[in-house]
Design a protein around this motif. Structure first.
Motif, PDB file in Angstrom:
ATOM      1  N   GLY A 110       0.780  -1.232   0.000  1.00 11.60           N
ATOM      2  CA  GLY A 110       0.000   0.000   0.000  1.00 11.60           C
ATOM      3  C   GLY A 110       0.811   1.281   0.000  1.00 11.60           C
ATOM      4  N   GLY A 112       2.914   2.245  -2.240  1.00 12.41           N
ATOM      5  CA  GLY A 112       3.093   2.812  -3.579  1.00 12.41           C
ATOM      6  C   GLY A 112       4.242   2.191  -4.347  1.00 12.41           C
ATOM      7  N   LYS A 113       4.564   0.957  -3.999  1.00 13.44           N
ATOM      8  CA  LYS A 113       5.679   0.270  -4.656  1.00 13.44           C
ATOM      9  C   LYS A 113       5.416   0.051  -6.148  1.00 13.44           C
ATOM     10  CE  LYS A 113       6.257  -3.126  -2.186  1.00 13.44           C
ATOM     11  NZ  LYS A 113       6.225  -4.510  -1.782  1.00 13.44           N
ATOM     12  N   THR A 114       4.255  -0.552  -6.434  1.00 15.53           N
ATOM     13  CA  THR A 114       3.942  -0.860  -7.833  1.00 15.53           C
ATOM     14  C   THR A 114       3.865   0.410  -8.670  1.00 15.53           C
ATOM     15  OG1 THR A 114       2.566  -2.583  -6.880  1.00 15.53           O
ATOM     16  CG2 THR A 114       2.421  -2.279  -9.249  1.00 15.53           C
ATOM     17  N   THR A 115       3.218   1.410  -8.112  1.00 17.14           N
ATOM     18  CA  THR A 115       3.076   2.687  -8.810  1.00 17.14           C
ATOM     19  C   THR A 115       4.447   3.287  -9.108  1.00 17.14           C
ATOM     20  OG1 THR A 115       1.032   3.021  -7.571  1.00 17.14           O
ATOM     21  CG2 THR A 115       1.958   4.952  -8.664  1.00 17.14           C
ATOM     22  N   GLN A 146      -1.654  -5.933 -11.422  1.00 18.70           N
ATOM     23  CA  GLN A 146      -1.455  -4.492 -11.267  1.00 18.70           C
ATOM     24  C   GLN A 146      -0.124  -4.060 -11.893  1.00 18.70           C
ATOM     25  OE1 GLN A 146      -1.436  -3.254  -7.161  1.00 18.70           O
ATOM     26  NE2 GLN A 146      -1.217  -1.100  -7.778  1.00 18.70           N
ATOM     27  N   LYS A 254       3.650   9.890  -2.056  1.00 23.23           N
ATOM     28  CA  LYS A 254       2.460  10.603  -1.566  1.00 23.23           C
ATOM     29  C   LYS A 254       2.791  11.892  -0.816  1.00 23.23           C
ATOM     30  CE  LYS A 254       0.421   6.026  -1.025  1.00 23.23           C
ATOM     31  NZ  LYS A 254      -0.487   5.168  -0.310  1.00 23.23           N
ATOM     32  N   ASP A 256       2.480  14.635  -2.013  1.00 25.63           N
ATOM     33  CA  ASP A 256       1.387  15.540  -2.397  1.00 25.63           C
ATOM     34  C   ASP A 256       0.181  15.389  -1.483  1.00 25.63           C
ATOM     35  OD1 ASP A 256       1.402  12.909  -3.725  1.00 25.63           O
ATOM     36  OD2 ASP A 256      -0.574  13.520  -4.444  1.00 25.63           O
ATOM     37  N   GLU A 282      -0.435  10.581  -8.442  1.00 22.14           N
ATOM     38  CA  GLU A 282      -0.734   9.225  -8.898  1.00 22.14           C
ATOM     39  C   GLU A 282      -0.403   8.979 -10.365  1.00 22.14           C
ATOM     40  OE1 GLU A 282      -4.216   7.203  -6.702  1.00 22.14           O
ATOM     41  OE2 GLU A 282      -4.880   9.276  -7.048  1.00 22.14           O
TER      42      GLU A 282
HETATM   43  P1  GDP Z   1       1.886  -1.094  -3.289  1.00 24.91           P
HETATM   44  O1  GDP Z   1       0.933  -1.975  -2.541  1.00 24.91           O
HETATM   45  O2  GDP Z   1       3.019  -0.664  -2.427  1.00 24.91           O
HETATM   46  O3  GDP Z   1       2.336  -1.653  -4.588  1.00 24.91           O
HETATM   47  O4  GDP Z   1       1.079   0.282  -3.575  1.00 24.91           O
HETATM   48  P2  GDP Z   1       0.406   0.813  -4.908  1.00 24.91           P
HETATM   49  O5  GDP Z   1       1.446   1.131  -5.922  1.00 24.91           O
HETATM   50  O6  GDP Z   1      -0.681  -0.091  -5.292  1.00 24.91           O
HETATM   51  O7  GDP Z   1      -0.181   2.211  -4.403  1.00 24.91           O
HETATM   52  C1  GDP Z   1      -1.196   2.315  -3.426  1.00 24.91           C
HETATM   53  C2  GDP Z   1      -2.024   3.580  -3.679  1.00 24.91           C
HETATM   54  O8  GDP Z   1      -1.219   4.727  -3.503  1.00 24.91           O
HETATM   55  C3  GDP Z   1      -2.564   3.671  -5.100  1.00 24.91           C
HETATM   56  O9  GDP Z   1      -3.880   4.156  -5.031  1.00 24.91           O
HETATM   57  C4  GDP Z   1      -1.653   4.697  -5.772  1.00 24.91           C
HETATM   58  O10 GDP Z   1      -2.308   5.423  -6.799  1.00 24.91           O
HETATM   59  C5  GDP Z   1      -1.315   5.600  -4.613  1.00 24.91           C
HETATM   60  N1  GDP Z   1      -0.029   6.306  -4.811  1.00 24.91           N
HETATM   61  C6  GDP Z   1       1.194   5.799  -5.047  1.00 24.91           C
HETATM   62  N2  GDP Z   1       2.131   6.759  -5.123  1.00 24.91           N
HETATM   63  C7  GDP Z   1       1.498   7.943  -4.926  1.00 24.91           C
HETATM   64  C8  GDP Z   1       1.919   9.334  -4.857  1.00 24.91           C
HETATM   65  O11 GDP Z   1       3.098   9.699  -4.992  1.00 24.91           O
HETATM   66  N3  GDP Z   1       0.944  10.250  -4.611  1.00 24.91           N
HETATM   67  C9  GDP Z   1      -0.367   9.899  -4.434  1.00 24.91           C
HETATM   68  N4  GDP Z   1      -1.251  10.874  -4.189  1.00 24.91           N
HETATM   69  N5  GDP Z   1      -0.785   8.629  -4.470  1.00 24.91           N
HETATM   70  C10 GDP Z   1       0.117   7.658  -4.715  1.00 24.91           C
END
Ligand code: GDP
Length: 301
Positions: A110, A112-115, A146, A254, A256, A282
């Motif tokens: 959660g 933001g790793k994948t993103t 994802q 995040k 922002d 995002e």
């Molecule tokens: P993972 O479980 O670590 O892979 O997390 P995800 O990549 O799925 O990200 C989780 C949520 O955080 C998603 O809804 C993304 O869009 C959001 N997210 C990731 N990076 C950012 C960021 O820099 N800013 C914002 N506002 N949201 C982010």
């Protein structure tokens, strides 16, 4: 510009409060510093870091003989920049000039790793590099799909196996595929479940061993992804991961979404791991190389 937009929440609350303080006090005295201390702490700067900062500010105020509160803001931004700039060159990603660079991403679900992997793949692709993604989170439902979505967005290949398979085997496949395709960059996702820390850390070690066996100096970077909106939780995750594995840099996502962007300072000062990238939204373009001067500029812009 990106930093300025991404830091707007922090700017409004942190710098807003500071400007109020300067207006209210006019004179730099002990009470002024006490309130400044509170403002910094509530922006998640971290107690230890705040105390260092306040001490340095007091010294500087004395040295320059500053009496008027309105003259202190440039000193504050200078000190913040200094604190962040300790070793600015370290903030760049270590990329191989020739051959394959392997970057491993770690962090809890959660954050933001994948993103981040998707955004970085896009960035490298735009620079003309050949990028491959490894779907190493075989545990969380939907994680592979994802990553594939991000792979499509960025226009890069994703190496995967079935859900539940051994992440080390995925990495083995991915490295071989990257080598045979002559890729420049391999970005590796990993699992982030925290329910069983010991297993997770063992899994990470195994993944690293496979990478090192295939490419002796790999992984070239181990990036810990932290969510800036989680404040002290992010700090404790950094400590947990930092103890279990060699982390070479931090991605702070995040920024922002928080008014507490001061966490960057706490991380830099208290963990001795450089912040290398920051997430400012995002979208696919919302990832920036961290630069102390731009960060401070974005705060006070
Ligand atoms: P993972 O479980 O670590 O892979 O997390 P995800 O990549 O799925 O990200 C989780 C949520 O955080 C998603 O809804 C993304 O869009 C959001 N997210 C990731 N990076 C950012 C960021 O820099 N800013 C914002 N506002 N949201 C982010």
């Amino acid at each position: 510009e990106k930093f300025k937009d991404g830091l707007s929440k922090t700017r409004h609350s942190f710098v807003g409060a500071m400007n109020e303080l300067i207006k209210d006090y006019r004179k730099v005295d002990e009470d002024f510093f006490e309130e400044l201390e509170e403002i910094l702490i509530s922006a998640d700067v971290g107690v230890h870091t705040v105390l260092t900062l306040i001490d340095e500010l007091k010294d500087e105020v004395k040295r320059r003989n500053i009496k008027d509160a309105k003259d202190i803001q440039p000193v504050i931004s200078e000190k913040l920049a200094e604190l962040l700039q300790k070793s600015d060159d370290e903030t760049e990603l270590k990329l191989k000039e020739d051959g394959l660079t392997i970057i491993l991403f770690v962090g809890v679900n959660g954050v933001g790793k994948t993103t981040t992997i998707g955004k970085l793949a896009h960035k490298f692709k735009q620079e003309g590099k050949k990028v491959i993604l490894a779907a190493g989170d075989t545990f969380r439902a939907g994680a592979i799909e994802q990553l594939e979505v991000w792979g499509e967005r960025a226009g890069v290949d994703v190496i995967k196996q079935q859900s539940g398979s051994d992440p080390a085997a995925v990495m083995y496949d991915a490295v071989h595929s990257a080598k045979s395709k002559g890729a420049d960059i391999l970005l590796c996702d990993t699992a982030g479940r925290l329910q069983n820390k010991v297993n997770l850390m063992n899994e990470l070690e195994k993944v690293k061993r496979v990478l090192t066996k295939e490419v002796p100096d790999a992984p070239h970077e181990v990036l810990l992804v932290l969510d800036a909106t989680t404040g002290q939780n992010a700090m404790s995750q950094a400590k947990t991961f930092g103890k279990a594995t060699d982390v070479s840099g931090i991605v702070l996502t995040k920024l922002d979404g928080t008014a507490k962007g001061g966490i960057v300072l706490a991380i830099r000062h208290e963990l001795d791991i450089p912040v290398k990238l920051v997430g400012l939204g995002e979208g696919i373009d919302d990832l920036q190389a961290f630069q102390a001067d731009q960060y401070v500029h974005g705060l006070f812009a």
